[in-house]
Design a protein around this motif. Structure first.
Motif, short mmCIF file in Angstrom:
data_model
loop_
_atom_site.label_atom_id
_atom_site.label_comp_id
_atom_site.label_asym_id
_atom_site.label_seq_id
_atom_site.Cartn_x
_atom_site.Cartn_y
_atom_site.Cartn_z
N VAL A 143 -1.48 0.26 0.07
CA VAL A 143 -1.98 0.75 1.47
C VAL A 143 -3.47 0.94 1.37
CG1 VAL A 143 -1.79 2.59 3.02
CG2 VAL A 143 0.22 1.97 1.51
N THR A 144 -4.28 -0.01 2.26
CA THR A 144 -5.48 0.25 2.36
C THR A 144 -6.18 0.87 3.55
OG1 THR A 144 -5.92 -1.98 3.33
CG2 THR A 144 -5.73 -1.98 0.85
N GLY A 145 -7.31 1.45 3.62
CA GLY A 145 -7.53 2.20 4.65
C GLY A 145 -8.24 3.72 3.98
N ASP A 146 -7.75 4.67 4.56
CA ASP A 146 -7.92 6.04 4.46
C ASP A 146 -7.49 6.45 2.73
OD1 ASP A 146 -9.46 6.23 6.54
OD2 ASP A 146 -7.77 7.18 7.62
N THR A 147 -6.54 5.59 2.55
CA THR A 147 -5.97 5.81 1.26
C THR A 147 -5.93 4.55 0.36
OG1 THR A 147 -4.10 6.72 -0.26
CG2 THR A 147 -3.60 5.72 2.27
N THR A 148 -5.68 4.22 -0.78
CA THR A 148 -5.07 3.19 -1.52
C THR A 148 -4.02 3.24 -2.37
OG1 THR A 148 -6.67 3.91 -3.40
CG2 THR A 148 -7.73 2.45 -1.49
N THR A 149 -3.13 4.06 -2.15
CA THR A 149 -1.90 4.11 -3.08
C THR A 149 -0.88 2.93 -2.83
OG1 THR A 149 -0.11 5.70 -3.47
CG2 THR A 149 -0.59 5.18 -1.14
N PHE A 150 -0.04 2.95 -3.66
CA PHE A 150 0.89 1.92 -3.74
C PHE A 150 2.19 2.42 -3.02
CE2 PHE A 150 -2.16 0.03 -6.31
CZ PHE A 150 -2.00 -1.37 -6.33
N LEU A 151 2.86 1.50 -2.40
CA LEU A 151 4.17 1.88 -1.80
C LEU A 151 5.39 1.65 -2.76
CD1 LEU A 151 4.26 0.00 1.55
CD2 LEU A 151 3.79 2.39 1.16
N ASP A 152 6.21 2.85 -2.66
CA ASP A 152 7.27 2.53 -3.40
C ASP A 152 8.39 1.68 -2.85
OD1 ASP A 152 9.68 3.06 -5.11
OD2 ASP A 152 9.88 5.02 -4.61
N LEU A 153 8.62 0.54 -3.76
CA LEU A 153 9.42 -0.42 -3.12
C LEU A 153 10.78 -0.50 -3.25
CD1 LEU A 153 7.29 -3.63 -5.05
CD2 LEU A 153 6.87 -2.37 -2.83
N ASP A 154 11.20 0.55 -3.99
CA ASP A 154 12.71 0.81 -3.88
C ASP A 154 13.01 1.85 -2.83
OD1 ASP A 154 13.50 -0.62 -6.25
OD2 ASP A 154 12.55 0.96 -7.48
N SER A 155 11.90 2.24 -2.20
CA SER A 155 12.18 3.38 -0.74
C SER A 155 11.97 2.30 0.43
CB SER A 155 11.38 4.45 -0.98
OG SER A 155 11.58 5.25 -2.13
N THR A 156 12.47 2.96 1.66
CA THR A 156 12.29 2.34 2.74
C THR A 156 10.86 2.71 3.32
OG1 THR A 156 13.15 4.32 4.23
CG2 THR A 156 14.59 2.63 3.23
N GLU A 206 10.31 3.69 6.29
CA GLU A 206 10.66 4.91 6.84
C GLU A 206 10.52 6.18 6.09
OE1 GLU A 206 13.62 6.42 10.35
OE2 GLU A 206 14.53 5.30 8.69
N GLU A 207 10.76 6.21 4.89
CA GLU A 207 10.63 7.23 4.09
C GLU A 207 9.28 7.41 3.58
OE1 GLU A 207 14.96 6.92 1.81
OE2 GLU A 207 13.57 5.81 1.08
N GLN A 208 8.32 6.47 3.80
CA GLN A 208 7.34 6.71 3.33
C GLN A 208 5.96 6.96 4.37
OE1 GLN A 208 6.53 4.36 -0.57
NE2 GLN A 208 8.13 3.42 0.32
N ALA A 209 6.35 6.51 5.43
CA ALA A 209 5.26 5.99 6.53
C ALA A 209 4.59 7.55 6.87
CB ALA A 209 5.69 5.49 7.88
N ALA A 210 5.38 8.56 7.22
CA ALA A 210 5.02 9.91 7.59
C ALA A 210 3.97 10.45 6.34
CB ALA A 210 5.98 10.84 7.94
N GLU A 211 4.72 10.60 5.00
CA GLU A 211 4.03 10.84 3.99
C GLU A 211 2.69 10.36 3.66
OE1 GLU A 211 4.51 11.36 -0.87
OE2 GLU A 211 6.19 10.88 0.50
N LEU A 212 2.47 8.96 3.71
CA LEU A 212 1.17 8.32 3.66
C LEU A 212 0.29 8.27 4.89
CD1 LEU A 212 2.74 5.54 1.43
CD2 LEU A 212 1.72 7.67 0.48
N GLY A 213 0.55 8.65 5.94
CA GLY A 213 -0.17 8.66 7.00
C GLY A 213 -0.12 7.44 7.74
N LEU A 214 0.76 6.26 7.60
CA LEU A 214 0.86 4.76 8.10
C LEU A 214 0.71 5.08 9.58
CD1 LEU A 214 3.11 3.07 5.61
CD2 LEU A 214 0.48 3.37 5.56
N VAL A 215 -0.28 4.47 10.21
CA VAL A 215 -0.28 4.24 11.60
C VAL A 215 0.09 2.68 11.79
CG1 VAL A 215 -1.98 4.58 13.72
CG2 VAL A 215 -2.13 6.07 11.61
#
Length: 281
Positions: A80-93, A95-104
């Motif tokens: 994820v690039t932008g305000d954060t540079t973390t990597f998504l957990d590929l084994d999760s969906t 939907e499970e990560q969008a809110a936590e990572l602030g994906l817009v």
């Protein structure tokens, strides 16, 4: 009439009406060679609609094909690039990560970037350092500081893969130019907590840095001293100036004892030489 849209778009609409809530811009970065300068491609990001209830790993083939990315699919990750540079957990969906990572959704700032997994890149780095010589080794060591500076996610992987031991192994048999490149890379790595904690866990790193304090080349000696001062001054989690000073003292005693010298002899020689030079001036 055949649809002009990629197949995954049609499929995602079949999966769920919520899919449009997870439409993101995607690019890839050809970082298979960690030492090469890479840029995000294509210049204009493409759009991909994630199925919210399916693990991301099951959608990687579609993403890989849409982008035409050159990576081996088993080696890729999504950053994820932008305000954060973390990597998504590929084994999760998603939907499970969008809110936590602030994906817009549809944000021009947020892009999901296909990259080579940090662990794979670190493996390439270590293999290059251990198998190269001459100009290839010089280029790799020279580039390592930039690699750490541009991608902090590599630091933890590098430490966990015993990268510090690899650097020290190369440094003990290196000329002054290579030693300076290694010291600069260590200095960059120690700016991160993971890097500093790695140095704490691997005291042989301190021993080597102290050993080159007595280098006849002033720039190498100066850089080594600066790194030791940064280490002692670090007061992050699990460390204080007192505990790090003790760790340094232990490393110094170990190094000088193995060299058949009195503790701190190398540092005293450097300081004496510095005082003599000042007096001559």
């Amino acid at each position: 009439r055949e649809s002009v849209y990629p197949k995954h778009f049609a499929a995602s609409r079949i999966y769920s009406d919520r899919s449009m809530d997870y439409k993101y811009r995607i690019q890839f970065m050809d970082d298979r060679d960690p030492f090469a300068v890479a840029f995000a491609e294509p210049t204009r990001p493409l759009a991909y609609i994630f199925e919210p209830s399916i693990p991301i790993v099951s959608q990687l083939a579609d993403i890989h094909k849409l982008l035409g990315a050159p990576h081996n699919i088993e080696d890729i990750s999504l950053q994820v690039t932008g305000d954060t540079t973390t990597f998504l957990d590929l084994d999760s969906t998603i939907e499970e990560q969008a809110a936590e990572l602030g994906l817009v959704r549809d944000s021009r700032k947020t892009i999901l970037l296909v990259r080579t997994k940090p662990s794979v890149r670190v493996h390439v780095i270590l293999e290059k350092l251990l198998s190269s010589s001459g100009k290839d080794l010089r280029h790799a060591l020279f580039s390592l500081r930039r690699v750490f500076k541009e991608d902090q996610d590599l630091v933890q992987e590098f430490v966990n893969a015993e990268g510090l031991g690899c650097l020290i192994s190369v440094g003990r048999n290196a000329d002054q130019n290579h030693q300076q490149y290694i010291l600069r890379a260590l200095g960059e790595l120690m700016l991160y907590v993971d890097g500093m904690m790695g140095v704490i866990r691997y005291p042989s790193t301190l021993q080597w840095v102290y050993s080159v304090v007595k280098s006849k080349f002033r720039l190498v000696s100066k850089t080594a001293l600066e790194i030791l001062l940064v280490f002692v001054a670090f007061t992050g989690e699990g460390a204080t100036e007192i505990t790090n000073a003790t760790r340094l003292a232990d490393a110094v005693h170990e190094e000088d004892q193995s060299a058949g010298c009195q503790p701190w002899a190398s540092l005293m020689d450097v300081l004496s030489e510095s005082v003599s030079s000042s007096g001559d001036d």
